[in-house]
Scaffold this motif. Structure first.
Motif, PDB file in Angstrom:
ATOM      1  N   UNK A  40       0.918  -1.243   0.190  1.00 46.30           N
ATOM      2  CA  UNK A  40       0.030  -0.183   0.117  1.00 46.30           C
ATOM      3  C   UNK A  40       0.987   1.393   0.064  1.00 46.30           C
ATOM      4  N   UNK A  41       1.968   1.280  -0.856  1.00 43.64           N
ATOM      5  CA  UNK A  41       2.731   2.480  -0.830  1.00 43.64           C
ATOM      6  C   UNK A  41       2.518   3.294  -1.841  1.00 43.64           C
ATOM      7  N   UNK A 112      11.685 -13.650   1.943  1.00 47.37           N
ATOM      8  CA  UNK A 112      10.669 -14.643   1.734  1.00 47.37           C
ATOM      9  C   UNK A 112       9.868 -15.264   2.876  1.00 47.37           C
ATOM     10  N   UNK A 113      10.778 -15.170   3.991  1.00 48.47           N
ATOM     11  CA  UNK A 113      10.098 -15.984   4.949  1.00 48.47           C
ATOM     12  C   UNK A 113       9.511 -14.874   6.090  1.00 48.47           C
ATOM     13  N   UNK A 114      10.238 -13.747   6.412  1.00 47.93           N
ATOM     14  CA  UNK A 114       9.965 -12.879   7.110  1.00 47.93           C
ATOM     15  C   UNK A 114       9.495 -11.425   6.837  1.00 47.93           C
ATOM     16  N   UNK A 115       9.599 -11.288   5.443  1.00 50.17           N
ATOM     17  CA  UNK A 115       9.347  -9.884   4.901  1.00 50.17           C
ATOM     18  C   UNK A 115       9.989  -8.788   5.709  1.00 50.17           C
ATOM     19  N   UNK A 205       8.224   5.803   8.932  1.00 43.05           N
ATOM     20  CA  UNK A 205       6.764   5.983   8.620  1.00 43.05           C
ATOM     21  C   UNK A 205       6.391   4.733   9.228  1.00 43.05           C
ATOM     22  N   UNK A 206       4.858   4.815   9.334  1.00 39.09           N
ATOM     23  CA  UNK A 206       4.003   3.927   9.845  1.00 39.09           C
ATOM     24  C   UNK A 206       3.716   2.681   9.290  1.00 39.09           C
ATOM     25  N   UNK A 207       4.213   2.704   7.997  1.00 43.67           N
ATOM     26  CA  UNK A 207       4.071   1.564   6.998  1.00 43.67           C
ATOM     27  C   UNK A 207       5.370   0.819   7.204  1.00 43.67           C
ATOM     28  N   UNK A 208       5.165  -0.416   7.665  1.00 40.29           N
ATOM     29  CA  UNK A 208       6.436  -1.180   8.164  1.00 40.29           C
ATOM     30  C   UNK A 208       7.204  -1.685   6.611  1.00 40.29           C
ATOM     31  N   UNK A 209       6.626  -1.970   5.678  1.00 37.94           N
ATOM     32  CA  UNK A 209       7.229  -2.323   4.543  1.00 37.94           C
ATOM     33  C   UNK A 209       8.090  -1.318   4.047  1.00 37.94           C
ATOM     34  N   UNK A 210       7.466   0.198   3.908  1.00 39.19           N
ATOM     35  CA  UNK A 210       8.429   1.203   3.532  1.00 39.19           C
ATOM     36  C   UNK A 210       9.615   1.300   4.651  1.00 39.19           C
ATOM     37  N   UNK A 212      11.021  -1.115   6.116  1.00 42.13           N
ATOM     38  CA  UNK A 212      12.020  -2.262   5.900  1.00 42.13           C
ATOM     39  C   UNK A 212      12.804  -2.180   4.457  1.00 42.13           C
ATOM     40  N   UNK A 213      12.036  -1.868   3.517  1.00 44.97           N
ATOM     41  CA  UNK A 213      12.710  -1.667   2.079  1.00 44.97           C
ATOM     42  C   UNK A 213      13.402  -0.463   1.938  1.00 44.97           C
ATOM     43  N   UNK A 214      13.674   0.646   2.878  1.00 43.83           N
ATOM     44  CA  UNK A 214      14.275   1.892   2.935  1.00 43.83           C
ATOM     45  C   UNK A 214      15.718   1.174   3.662  1.00 43.83           C
ATOM     46  N   UNK A 215      15.918   0.134   4.394  1.00 44.55           N
ATOM     47  CA  UNK A 215      17.052  -0.367   4.910  1.00 44.55           C
ATOM     48  C   UNK A 215      17.964  -0.996   3.984  1.00 44.55           C
ATOM     49  N   UNK A 216      19.161  -1.227   4.371  1.00 46.34           N
ATOM     50  CA  UNK A 216      20.189  -2.202   3.848  1.00 46.34           C
ATOM     51  C   UNK A 216      20.389  -3.160   4.468  1.00 46.34           C
ATOM     52  N   UNK A 217      20.533  -4.495   3.968  1.00 45.48           N
ATOM     53  CA  UNK A 217      20.350  -5.740   4.639  1.00 45.48           C
ATOM     54  C   UNK A 217      21.875  -5.833   5.727  1.00 45.48           C
TER      55      UNK A 217
END
Length: 651
Positions: A40-41, A112-115, A205-210, A212-217
């Motif tokens: 929902x980005x 894939x396992x933890x998003x 952000x309140x959006x967890x996907x946003x 996590x995707x902004x980070x570097x592994x």
């Protein structure tokens, strides 16, 4: 500018950075596409993901190349085109490309396992390499996977060769001043990222996907390693915060307790009434002492004659369970009286000073407090934790480590005071002698004392002084248990001659069991530990059979001593008329709550498993139930995490 970056000694370095950034961009895009339907980005959110992601990727690239940048700075010009430099450069490039290709593959499978980007689960996997490697082997065709990564690495090396990246670097002449500017800038940037850029910068952000995707592994991995925790709110089942606190406050309400505030707090005043006793308290926390070693709990090995004798004549908890599988988790439970939160113990985490520990309660009552350890307390952050919570330190540390500072006093046990030691620390007898010396000094100072003693002899390599018992040193766990028991007996013989003994309570409790469950499976019986309280005035020998946790030890002791005190503890008085048997325990990832025979296990990805526990058969039978017990489990762990993260466990 191009000549500096791609026609100089640094051509290989900057070409690698470009390849790394492009690869990281592709991985981020792959992760985004794989979860896009759930994210929902907005368009601006996606821009933020790539902008913030580039910022973190640059930081990772600077970390990776910083040592190579230092090498290029110091390498003499006459060696630049030498065989040595060529071999060193080819090997470095091949290895770092290979490693980051593996890390990118790991990121994709982890997502894939933890998003999620790497977190403490990934750190935890390093501890359990056998299980992880076997899991990968069963999930992916390893020969094809490894072969594919090797081919991809070789292809990138080939592109570098075709583009003459290597030859441009080897044949260049880059003056030292220019090298100093370039290498110095890279090293300073890497240092600046490490010191100033927190991984939480991506979590706005309140959006967890946003987020996590902004980070570097890789950056997230080292942040998780440093913080030693797994964010409960992101990965575990939740209920409303107001409801969670209401459940916990209702559960912790006991006779004589009054909450000091409304809302998100468990602080309460506890009035036990009667005449309060103020004895000295020495708690011996015994390394890896499972209940099954004692004759009192069914052992026929006769390894613990001292402890079995004490169990029959003092206050004995027969159904106490450890909260975890490591020493620092036991320390957390016995000092903070809180449920275990995901990741490592609070003892090892940042911002763990000035907490409302049991030691703080003793401080309010006028006690001196000392942490005694037979090894080097720098290990597992023990000294920092106890020192920043007001304890003096007595340990076997050889020297003060860099960055090691204490507001309290630290005493190092000297060589002259040690008769035996191994890799883990000094023998229990030598440690107890240090406790006696410290107790003598506190007694002379006219102040009651509280001592937290952590032993090491019952730990591999299971070595101890020769000639003390009839089992040879180093022959195995049985000998270590027998020596542990012997040393406790000798300690008690010595202190019975001391003027302070008659007013001193001795607690003997295990930090955890000798054999514990694996990281993902919880076997309740593997957490069963002995606990006994000796020399309590006006308290006859008794057996406390109620099922309870390590976190319940001190609330029960304070009741027996008649103390009125302010509590911020999750532990409960087991002797209270309204006490309902329950335990809290966990591993790095899984968290268990058992009330009577109803067992709830919480795991990442918001997993909730429920069982009925049959103690007689040691069976955990899957059973479907919901309602109060499940909510109680969630409430305990959710609020414990919230209080620590938001400062609610501080003074």
């Amino acid at each position: 500018m191009q000549s500096i970056f791609f026609k100089s000694r640094y051509t290989v370095l900057f070409s690698f950075i470009v390849v790394f950034l492009i690869s990281s961009l592709l991985v981020r895009s792959q992760l985004l596409l794989s979860s896009f339907a759930k994210t929902e980005l907005s368009f601006l959110s996606i821009l933020k993901i790539y902008g913030m992601g580039l910022f973190f990727d640059l930081g990772v690239s600077f970390f990776i190349v910083s040592t190579y940048a230092l090498y290029l700075l110091l390498l003499p010009q006459k060696w630049n085109n030498s065989v040595f430099n060529r071999v060193a450069t080819y090997v470095w490039v091949f290895l770092v490309i290979l490693i980051f290709m593996f890390s990118f593959f790991a990121e994709i499978t982890f997502w894939q396992e933890f998003e999620s980007r790497f977190n403490f689960i990934a750190v935890d996997y390093l501890i359990y390499t056998y299980e992880v490697i076997n899991n990968i082997n069963e999930s992916y065709p390893l020969p094809i996977l490894i072969g594919g990564i090797l081919l991809l690495t070789a292809f990138i090396m080939y592109i570098f060769y075709r583009k003459k990246v290597f030859s441009k670097s080897f044949e260049s002449r880059t003056p030292f001043v220019k090298r100093l500017i370039i290498s110095g800038s890279i090293i300073l940037l890497a240092f600046g990222y490490g010191m100033l850029v927190n991984n939480s910068l991506a979590e706005g952000s309140s959006n967890r996907y946003e987020n996590e995707l902004s980070k570097a592994g890789v950056y997230s991995f080292f942040a998780a390693f440093k913080n030693n925790e797994l964010n409960y709110n992101d990965f575990y089942s939740l209920i409303g915060k107001k409801e969670a606190y209401a459940i916990v406050r209702k559960d912790l309400k006991e006779q004589g307790s009054t909450y000091l505030s409304e809302g998100n707090s468990i602080r309460r005043k506890i009035l036990n009434g009667g005449q309060a006793e103020k004895p000295n308290v020495i708690m011996i926390t015994v390394e890896s002492l499972s209940a099954e070693f004692l004759g009192r709990f069914g052992s026929t090995s006769k390894l613990t004659p001292v402890l079995d004798s004490l169990a029959a004549t003092n206050v004995l908890f027969t159904n106490m369970f450890a909260t975890g599988t490591r020493t620092v988790r036991g320390m957390e439970a016995l000092s903070l009286c809180v449920p275990p939160t995901p990741g490592s113990s609070i003892v090892r985490r940042p911002n763990n000073g000035e907490l409302t520990t049991v030691g703080h309660i003793f401080e309010q009552a006028g006690y001196s407090r000392t942490f005694f350890y037979g090894g080097d307390g720098y290990f597992d952050n023990m000294n920092q934790y106890f020192g920043s919570n007001g304890f003096d330190i007595v340990d076997r540390g050889k020297k003060v480590m860099v960055g090691e500072t204490y507001k309290t006093k630290r005493t190092i046990i000297t060589d002259e005071q040690v008769h035996f030691e191994n890799a883990w620390g000094i023998s229990d007898e030598d440690l107890y002698d240090a406790v006696i010396r410290g107790s003598d000094l506190d007694y002379k100072a006219g102040k009651p004392f509280y001592s937290f003693v952590m032993t090491t002899s019952n730990h591999r390599p299971f070595t101890y002084p020769a000639g003390k018992i009839n089992i040879p040193s180093g022959s195995g766990r049985d000998g270590a248990v027998r020596y542990t028991d012997y040393a406790i007996g000798e300690f008690l013989k010595k202190i019975r001659q001391k003027p302070w003994f008659s007013n001193t309570v001795i607690i003997i409790v295990a930090d955890h069991c000798a054999s514990s469950a694996g990281k993902n499976e919880i076997d309740i019986s593997k957490y069963h530990i002995p606990c006994m309280i000796l020399n309590l005035k006006n308290v006859p020998a008794k057996t406390i059979e109620e099922t309870c946790s390590q976190i319940d030890l001190y609330p029960t002791l304070f009741k027996l001593m008649g103390w009125d005190y302010e509590s911020n503890l999750y532990g409960k008085d087991v002797l209270d008329a309204g006490y309902v048997p329950r335990i809290v325990l966990g591993t790095y990832q899984k968290l268990a709550y058992m009330k009577k025979d109803s067992l709830v296990i919480l795991g990442p990805q918001q997993k909730t498993e429920t069982f009925l526990y049959n103690r007689d058969k040691n069976e955990q039978v899957p059973a479907k139930f919901s309602g109060p017990v499940v909510k109680e489990a969630i409430a305990n762990y959710q609020t414990a995490y919230d209080l620590f993260k938001n400062g609610g466990l501080h003074w």
